[in-house]
Design an enzyme around this catalytic site. Structure first.
Site, short mmCIF file in Angstrom:
data_model
loop_
_atom_site.label_atom_id
_atom_site.label_comp_id
_atom_site.label_asym_id
_atom_site.label_seq_id
_atom_site.Cartn_x
_atom_site.Cartn_y
_atom_site.Cartn_z
N SER A 37 4.54 -12.31 -0.87
CA SER A 37 5.71 -11.63 -1.42
C SER A 37 6.72 -11.21 -0.35
CB SER A 37 5.25 -10.40 -2.21
OG SER A 37 4.47 -9.54 -1.40
N LYS A 51 -7.95 -13.19 5.19
CA LYS A 51 -6.85 -12.44 4.59
C LYS A 51 -6.63 -11.17 5.41
CE LYS A 51 -5.32 -10.17 0.37
NZ LYS A 51 -5.58 -9.93 -1.05
N LYS A 60 -3.99 -16.08 4.68
CA LYS A 60 -2.95 -15.27 4.05
C LYS A 60 -2.65 -14.04 4.86
CE LYS A 60 -2.30 -12.77 -0.18
NZ LYS A 60 -2.88 -12.34 -1.42
C1 PBG Z 1 -5.13 -8.82 -4.08
C2 PBG Z 1 -3.97 -9.67 -3.72
C3 PBG Z 1 -2.84 -9.29 -3.01
C4 PBG Z 1 -2.02 -10.40 -2.93
C5 PBG Z 1 -2.67 -11.43 -3.60
N1 PBG Z 1 -3.89 -10.96 -4.06
C6 PBG Z 1 -2.38 -7.98 -2.53
C7 PBG Z 1 -3.09 -7.19 -1.54
O1 PBG Z 1 -4.06 -7.63 -0.92
O2 PBG Z 1 -2.65 -6.05 -1.37
C8 PBG Z 1 -0.69 -10.45 -2.23
C9 PBG Z 1 0.23 -11.53 -2.61
C10 PBG Z 1 1.61 -11.35 -2.13
O3 PBG Z 1 1.92 -10.40 -1.39
O4 PBG Z 1 2.44 -12.19 -2.50
N2 PBG Z 1 -5.48 -9.03 -5.42
#
Ligand code: PBG
Length: 325
Positions: free
Chosen positions: A276, A198, A250
């Protein structure tokens, strides 16, 4: 004369193109991320993600039912507590009364085993500082103290009926800790969808609005740097050794090389999260008439699958599943 070799021959009709398509996205590949909020009496729009909302319990049940009937492969649930319920340790995350655990129980009750119910196993929605873990006296995210919180959260989610848990905080050892915690309490069938690679991404911007994040600063001490590929391989291997049932990469579109790497080294299914910001870009450009919405969505998902993901988390899941059915 040497004949011209003609690859175009196989593209000459829609039926031929369909016959030779190497990658086909199926509804069951798609997982719908959903947000459920406490303290609201009507679904709340997320301005940077047109078409996505923070759900009430009622609207969540309805949207989940719709998604399952459209044929999606699963649901990934995120909880949005009321601001006054956030605290430094994120106690709303593992309290059985926390918004996410209550919503999981409701959906588990409604849907049973008709879908795969997943939960985000991370503290950031529940902490008042917005970090994915607990913070020590020097302001650093404390890895091992956070692991204890994750295990407690995982157990609450397993009790609430989640089939798969998605640790997304990028703490070292999180998969092993959660696996051991689940096994010790008899939750041997609860699986782990590990956010293995991630990246610290600017494309999470709209998500922070979606969950009402309180984060100041960034997550660069735990999420990966976009420059690094070998490091992702290491993270994926570690999660496999620790017992991940699926591994996830991700974001998706800017990291398709990593998705491919994951597919090559993993002997478990590979997931990718179309996040997102990816949703927002496609939606915004389509709203302006700059791209063909339906075609762009399907092309993006096909590319993610072609890269090697067999499971795709996408806010388009219900819409696309319905269209493909
Ligand atoms: C952390 C988490 C995030 C997303 C999913 N789980 C945000 C981050 O790491 O800041 C992002 C998902 C998205 O942007 O659609 N709990």
């Amino acid at each position: 004369m040497t004949p011209v070799i003609r690859p175009r021959r196989l593209r000459s009709t829609p039926a031929l193109r369909r016959l030779v398509a190497e990658t086909v996205v199926a509804p069951s590949d798609l997982v719908l991320p959903m947000f459920v909020a406490d303290g609201i009496d009507a679904p709340r729009d997320i301005s940077s993600m047109p078409g996505v909302v923070q759900h009430t319990f009622d609207s969540l049940r309805k949207a989940a039912d719709e998604a399952v009937r459209a044929g999606v492969g699963g649901l990934m649930l995120f909880g949005v507590p009321a601001p006054e319920d956030k605290d430094a340790d994120g106690t709303g995350a593992d309290s059985d009364d926390g918004v996410l655990n209550r919503a999981l129980r409701v959906l588990a009750d409604d849907l049973g085993d008709s879908t795969v119910l997943m939960a985000d196993t991370c503290l950031d929605e529940f902490t008042d500082h917005g970090h994915c873990g607990v913070v020590d006296d020097c302001g650093r995210v404390d890895n091992d103290a956070t692991l204890e919180r994750y295990v407690s959260m995982a157990l609450a989610q397993a009790r609430a009926g989640a089939h798969l848990l998605g640790p997304s905080g990028m703490m070292d050892g999180q998969v092993a800790a959660i696996r051991a915690g689940l096994d010790a309490e008899g939750f041997t069938d609860t699986g782990i969808l590990a956010y293995a690679a991630k990246y610290a991404s600017a494309f999470y911007g709209p998500f922070r609005e979606a969950v009402g994040s309180s984060l100041q600063g960034d997550r660069r001490t735990y999420q990966q740097d976009a420059s690094n590929r070998v490091e992702a391989l290491r993270e994926i291997r570690l999660d496999l050794e620790e017992g991940a049932d699926l591994v996830m990469v991700k974001p998706a579109m800017s990291y398709l090389d990593i998705v491919r790497d994951a597919a090559e080294i993993a002997d478990v299914p590979v997931a990718a999260y179309q996040i997102s910001g990816e949703y927002a870009m496609i939606t915004a450009a389509a709203e302006r008439g700059w791209i063909d919405r339906d075609a762009a969505i399907l092309e993006s998902l096909t590319s993610i699958k072609r890269a090697g993901a067999s499971v795709i988390l996408t806010y388009f899941a219900t819409e696309v599943a319905g269209r493909l059915a």
